[in-house]
Motif scaffolding. Structure first.
Motif, mmCIF file in Angstrom:
data_model
loop_
_atom_site.group_PDB
_atom_site.id
_atom_site.type_symbol
_atom_site.label_atom_id
_atom_site.label_comp_id
_atom_site.label_asym_id
_atom_site.label_seq_id
_atom_site.Cartn_x
_atom_site.Cartn_y
_atom_site.Cartn_z
ATOM 1 N N TRP A 112 0.747 -1.332 -0.319
ATOM 2 C CA TRP A 112 0.083 0.485 -0.505
ATOM 3 C C TRP A 112 0.528 1.269 0.128
ATOM 4 N N VAL A 113 2.063 1.350 0.812
ATOM 5 C CA VAL A 113 2.884 2.065 0.990
ATOM 6 C C VAL A 113 3.631 3.039 -0.533
ATOM 7 N N VAL A 114 3.779 1.404 -1.584
ATOM 8 C CA VAL A 114 3.723 1.592 -2.619
ATOM 9 C C VAL A 114 2.909 2.539 -3.689
ATOM 10 N N ALA A 115 1.753 1.339 -3.406
ATOM 11 C CA ALA A 115 0.336 1.577 -4.524
ATOM 12 C C ALA A 115 -0.329 3.400 -4.521
ATOM 13 N N PHE A 116 -0.318 3.471 -3.649
ATOM 14 C CA PHE A 116 -1.110 4.744 -3.003
ATOM 15 C C PHE A 116 -0.481 5.745 -4.286
ATOM 16 N N PRO A 117 1.062 6.229 -3.746
ATOM 17 C CA PRO A 117 1.462 7.187 -4.120
ATOM 18 C C PRO A 117 1.709 7.175 -5.310
ATOM 19 N N SER A 118 2.095 5.944 -6.120
ATOM 20 C CA SER A 118 2.332 5.668 -7.345
ATOM 21 C C SER A 118 0.248 5.514 -8.155
ATOM 22 N N LEU A 119 -0.395 5.271 -7.393
ATOM 23 C CA LEU A 119 -1.513 5.906 -8.204
ATOM 24 C C LEU A 119 -1.954 7.440 -8.658
ATOM 25 N N LEU A 120 -1.433 7.975 -7.702
ATOM 26 C CA LEU A 120 -1.894 9.448 -7.505
ATOM 27 C C LEU A 120 -0.842 9.971 -8.613
ATOM 28 N N LEU A 121 0.344 9.293 -9.008
ATOM 29 C CA LEU A 121 1.123 10.145 -10.187
ATOM 30 C C LEU A 121 0.873 9.514 -11.275
ATOM 31 N N VAL A 122 -0.381 8.622 -11.765
ATOM 32 C CA VAL A 122 -0.087 7.359 -12.625
ATOM 33 C C VAL A 122 -1.529 7.681 -13.130
ATOM 34 N N LEU A 123 -2.636 8.057 -12.240
ATOM 35 C CA LEU A 123 -3.829 8.052 -12.256
ATOM 36 C C LEU A 123 -4.213 9.399 -13.716
ATOM 37 N N PRO A 124 -4.070 10.727 -13.383
ATOM 38 C CA PRO A 124 -3.825 11.541 -14.783
ATOM 39 C C PRO A 124 -3.570 10.731 -16.233
ATOM 40 N N ILE A 125 -2.456 10.149 -16.200
ATOM 41 C CA ILE A 125 -2.378 9.694 -17.354
ATOM 42 C C ILE A 125 -2.810 8.629 -17.913
ATOM 43 N N VAL A 126 -3.143 7.716 -17.049
ATOM 44 C CA VAL A 126 -4.470 6.721 -17.187
ATOM 45 C C VAL A 126 -5.548 7.397 -17.182
ATOM 46 N N ARG A 127 -6.207 8.528 -17.361
ATOM 47 C CA ARG A 127 -7.836 8.755 -17.676
ATOM 48 C C ARG A 127 -7.215 9.841 -18.880
ATOM 49 N N ARG A 128 -6.064 9.739 -19.947
ATOM 50 C CA ARG A 128 -5.799 10.463 -20.866
ATOM 51 C C ARG A 128 -5.438 9.013 -20.961
ATOM 52 N N ILE A 129 -5.075 8.627 -21.568
ATOM 53 C CA ILE A 129 -4.800 7.472 -21.906
ATOM 54 C C ILE A 129 -6.953 6.543 -22.593
ATOM 55 N N VAL A 130 -7.759 6.331 -21.575
ATOM 56 C CA VAL A 130 -8.367 5.636 -21.834
ATOM 57 C C VAL A 130 -9.171 7.045 -22.194
ATOM 58 N N ALA A 131 -9.166 8.708 -22.222
ATOM 59 C CA ALA A 131 -9.652 9.564 -23.005
ATOM 60 C C ALA A 131 -9.536 9.592 -24.297
ATOM 61 N N ALA A 132 -8.523 8.933 -24.292
ATOM 62 C CA ALA A 132 -7.989 9.095 -26.042
ATOM 63 C C ALA A 132 -8.327 7.943 -27.003
ATOM 64 N N THR A 133 -9.002 6.615 -26.203
ATOM 65 C CA THR A 133 -9.162 5.599 -26.622
ATOM 66 C C THR A 133 -10.741 4.687 -26.809
ATOM 67 N N VAL A 134 -11.611 5.862 -25.344
ATOM 68 C CA VAL A 134 -12.595 5.086 -24.998
ATOM 69 C C VAL A 134 -13.366 5.959 -26.183
ATOM 70 N N GLU A 135 -15.301 6.190 -26.657
ATOM 71 C CA GLU A 135 -15.773 6.841 -27.109
ATOM 72 C C GLU A 135 -16.221 7.741 -25.719
ATOM 73 N N GLN A 136 -16.124 8.968 -25.593
ATOM 74 C CA GLN A 136 -17.114 9.842 -24.668
ATOM 75 C C GLN A 136 -18.355 9.910 -24.713
ATOM 76 N N ALA A 137 -19.106 9.878 -23.491
ATOM 77 C CA ALA A 137 -20.627 9.630 -23.070
ATOM 78 C C ALA A 137 -21.068 11.074 -24.612
ATOM 79 N N GLY A 138 -21.800 10.444 -24.713
ATOM 80 C CA GLY A 138 -22.977 11.896 -25.592
ATOM 81 C C GLY A 138 -21.815 12.319 -26.934
ATOM 82 N N GLY A 139 -21.176 11.192 -27.533
ATOM 83 C CA GLY A 139 -19.382 11.359 -28.472
ATOM 84 C C GLY A 139 -20.912 10.928 -29.537
#
Length: 82
Positions: free
Chosen positions: A53-80
């Motif tokens: 957990w000591v590794v996972a929590f800070p890792s998620l804080l750093l990686v989550l914005p990148i993951v959101r951008r990747i998902v937004a680039a590969t998945v059609e957004q609602a209402g699209g």
């Protein structure tokens, strides 16, 4: 009904909960597969979970914005358009 946190805390609470659950599951599977289902498993698992957990929590804080951008680039957004 308990009072909820303000919306501005969502960016911290979501990775917090996700890191607790995912590190618990993954550390349990790894610990059980490495040491077996013996009587020492709970203490070994809790130690592994704490370290994970000591590794996972800070890792998620750093990686989550990148993951959101990747998902937004590969998945059609609602209402699209289709």
């Amino acid at each position: 009904m308990p009072k909820k946190l303000p919306h501005r805390y969502q960016a911290i609470v979501m990775p917090l909960v996700l890191s607790v659950l995912m590190s618990a599951i993954v550390s349990f599977v790894a610990t059980a597969s490495g040491s077996g289902l013996g009587p020492a498993l709970p203490s070994l698992w809790l130690r592994a979970w704490a370290l994970s957990w000591v590794v996972a929590f800070p890792s998620l804080l750093l990686v989550l914005p990148i993951v959101r951008r990747i998902v937004a680039a590969t998945v059609e957004q609602a209402g699209g358009t289709r």
